[in-house]
Design an enzyme around this catalytic site. Structure first.
Site, mmCIF file in Angstrom:
data_model
loop_
_atom_site.group_PDB
_atom_site.id
_atom_site.type_symbol
_atom_site.label_atom_id
_atom_site.label_comp_id
_atom_site.label_asym_id
_atom_site.label_seq_id
_atom_site.Cartn_x
_atom_site.Cartn_y
_atom_site.Cartn_z
ATOM 1 N N ASP A 92 0.857 -1.177 0.000
ATOM 2 C CA ASP A 92 0.000 0.000 0.000
ATOM 3 C C ASP A 92 0.898 1.234 0.000
ATOM 4 O OD1 ASP A 92 -2.242 1.521 -0.016
ATOM 5 O OD2 ASP A 92 -2.976 0.921 1.953
ATOM 6 N N ASP A 127 -3.706 7.443 -3.779
ATOM 7 C CA ASP A 127 -5.045 7.895 -4.155
ATOM 8 C C ASP A 127 -5.664 8.682 -3.008
ATOM 9 O OD1 ASP A 127 -5.035 5.347 -2.779
ATOM 10 O OD2 ASP A 127 -7.209 5.343 -3.033
ATOM 11 N N ALA A 195 -11.607 2.877 0.304
ATOM 12 C CA ALA A 195 -12.350 3.629 1.328
ATOM 13 C C ALA A 195 -13.640 2.953 1.761
ATOM 14 C CB ALA A 195 -12.628 5.047 0.821
ATOM 15 N N CYS A 278 -14.711 -24.982 16.516
ATOM 16 C CA CYS A 278 -13.775 -25.015 15.395
ATOM 17 C C CYS A 278 -12.886 -26.239 15.537
ATOM 18 C CB CYS A 278 -12.935 -23.726 15.396
ATOM 19 S SG CYS A 278 -11.623 -23.668 14.160
ATOM 20 N N CYS A 280 -9.749 -26.365 13.931
ATOM 21 C CA CYS A 280 -8.394 -26.026 13.490
ATOM 22 C C CYS A 280 -7.371 -26.538 14.509
ATOM 23 C CB CYS A 280 -8.260 -24.513 13.288
ATOM 24 S SG CYS A 280 -8.036 -23.554 14.806
ATOM 25 N N CYS A 283 -7.703 -24.941 18.004
ATOM 26 C CA CYS A 283 -8.903 -25.212 18.785
ATOM 27 C C CYS A 283 -9.078 -26.687 19.134
ATOM 28 C CB CYS A 283 -10.133 -24.722 18.021
ATOM 29 S SG CYS A 283 -10.101 -22.949 17.692
#
Length: 489
Positions: A92, A127, A195, A278, A280, A283
């Site tokens: 960015d 921008d 934005a 979860c 994963c 977890c």
């Protein structure tokens, strides 16, 4: 044509694609999630991000530019060595700092040169991120400034580095369309919808959908679209269905530092969890209580890991849904997580004509899950096809055509939400839809619109057999259609 972005499959406006990033010699499968890396606060080592599925990440070149600690290492060794990441890196430009603080001490050419020097693979000009709800005069003025900077970027010698062309326009879809058309004309490479973070923070998902739809109308199909700042997995499916290809997430780390736990249905607080919903690695091997007992730094890191697992898991789920043709069913499921998500889904369906242009004409199945299903592009497409038919001069429409086999008239089925179903087409998509036995009024009202479409485009004498249609749907049936209320028990 932009040869760095290749499309492979569509569902609604969602698409599977490949973004070739030549400077990194990497091809990124889209839709893709870009974890945000702050080189001063690396909650998770960027070198580990590939473990979660990251092929690309994003960092802020302006932060590096202004940092005595990391500027020289970035210039000497390059971003990839600095972050120990082998995938593609987008940077960015400082526009976020411009929005937050009102000014920055670098211009577009200077920051693009810096991004090129540190080895960015996809760079961003400076921008003007116009906030939501700004008046049109301000929006138009700042769009002109942004466009001038995009044209400066288009003249910049970027070599193999791709360049972003942010699309502004605040909360005016027509201005988003204009900004997108102007940005596309520059010949730049990737198109972030800018934005929108204030809208995301306020759960204004319907306005985000309208902004994306406006931008998509101004862009060509070969334009990869990045939804800047959209890092919560709850809304990924909705944004993909609207046509977004790239997402960046700082939420995985920011939420973890605040003890927040991401799910595809929203956000939970670790302090309030008794069980992890979860599977994963974080977890499945510990309880919430055990995680709460860990030192702060370790707890934050593990929460961030979970947040990444659930985010990349949702991206994989979305890709599978596009391949299987059931992305809108996934969106509809996610829309039930929060009232504002439902607003977003309804806003998406307001753009059914736009969705229909890229939605595949044939899929495996259509699941009618709620009244919103009656507004899907498949229903609209069927109604449009009815206008091209030449029905028999005397036509009966009935839920059970076999029950009227002795009729002197030809008999077609009528199936909510689609309406008339010509003989021989009942086994074609989407007329093979899986429907609940207790249909809602919106399905019948959509069917009534289908009946009217057939009636207004033909000279047939049409009779609709009422076998329990709600009054709200019968009231919509055109005056020229007879309604038979004599239904055999």
């Amino acid at each position: 044509m932009r040869d760095h972005f290749e499309l492979q499959a569509y569902d609604a406006m969602g698409r599977l694609g490949e973004l070739t990033v030549p400077r990194a010699d990497v091809t990124v499968e889209t839709p893709a999630l870009l974890p945000v890396i702050n080189p001063h606060h690396e909650t998770i080592d960027p070198g580990r991000l590939a473990e979660f599925g990251a092929e690309i990440l994003i960092t802020n070149s302006y932060v590096i530019y202004g940092s005595d600690e990391v500027r020289e290492p970035a210039l000497d060794d390059g971003l990839h060595d600095l972050l120990d990441f082998d995938g593609a890196i987008m940077t960015d430009s400082g526009s976020f700092q411009l929005a937050e603080y009102g000014e920055i001490d670098v211009n577009t050419t200077e920051i693009l040169e810096f991004q090129r020097e540190i080895g960015s693979d996809i760079a961003t000009p400076v921008d003007i991120p116009t906030p939501p709800d700004a008046d049109r005069e301000q929006v138009g003025r700042e769009m002109e400034t942004t466009q001038a900077r995009l044209e400066t970027a288009a003249d910049f010698d970027a070599g193999e580095m791709l360049l972003n062309a942010p699309v502004q326009g605040a909360t005016y879809p027509d201005l988003r369309e204009q900004a997108a058309r102007d940005a596309y004309a520059t010949g730049l490479d990737v198109f972030p919808i800018g934005a929108v973070v204030p809208l995301l923070n306020d759960y204004r998902y319907a306005e985000i959908v309208d902004a994306v739809a406006g931008a998509k109308r101004g862009l060509g199909e070969d334009a990869p679209v990045h939804l800047f700042g959209a890092g919560h997995p709850m809304m990924f499916a909705l944004a993909v269905a609207a046509g977004c290809d790239l997402f960046d997430s700082a939420a995985y780390a920011l939420y973890a530092r605040d003890g927040r736990y991401l799910t595809v249905r929203g956000t939970e607080h670790l302090d309030e969890l008794e069980h992890f919903p979860c599977e994963c690695p974080v977890c499945s091997t510990r309880t919430p209580a055990e995680l709460r007992d860990r030192p702060t730094h370790e707890r934050t890191k593990l929460l961030a890991e979970h947040n990444l697992h659930v985010s990349f898991g949702e991206m994989r789920r979305i890709k599978g849904a596009i391949r299987q043709g059931n992305l809108l069913e996934l969106v509809e499921t996610r829309a039930r997580a929060h009232p504002t998500m439902l607003d977003g889904y309804r806003a998406l369906l307001d753009h059914a004509e736009q969705l229909e242009r890229t939605d595949p004409a044939s899929k495996d199945a259509f699941f009618y899950l709620s009244g919103e299903s009656a507004d899907r592009p498949e229903v609209r497409r069927h109604h449009d096809r009815l206008a091209r038919l030449s029905p028999p001069a005397d036509l009966v429409l009935a839920a059970d055509p076999d029950a009227h086999a002795g009729s002197d008239a030809d008999v077609w089925a009528v199936e909510p939400p689609f309406g008339p179903v010509p003989r021989g087409l009942d086994q074609t998509y989407p007329l093979t839809a899986e429907l609940p036995e207790r249909l809602d009024g919106r399905a019948y009202r959509a069917a009534a619109r289908g009946v009217n479409r057939l009636a207004e485009t033909s000279d047939a004498a049409i009779t609709l057999v009422d076998d329990g249609w709600p009054a709200s749907a019968l009231d919509l049936v055109a005056e020229g259609v007879d309604i038979d209320t004599t239904v055999e028990e």
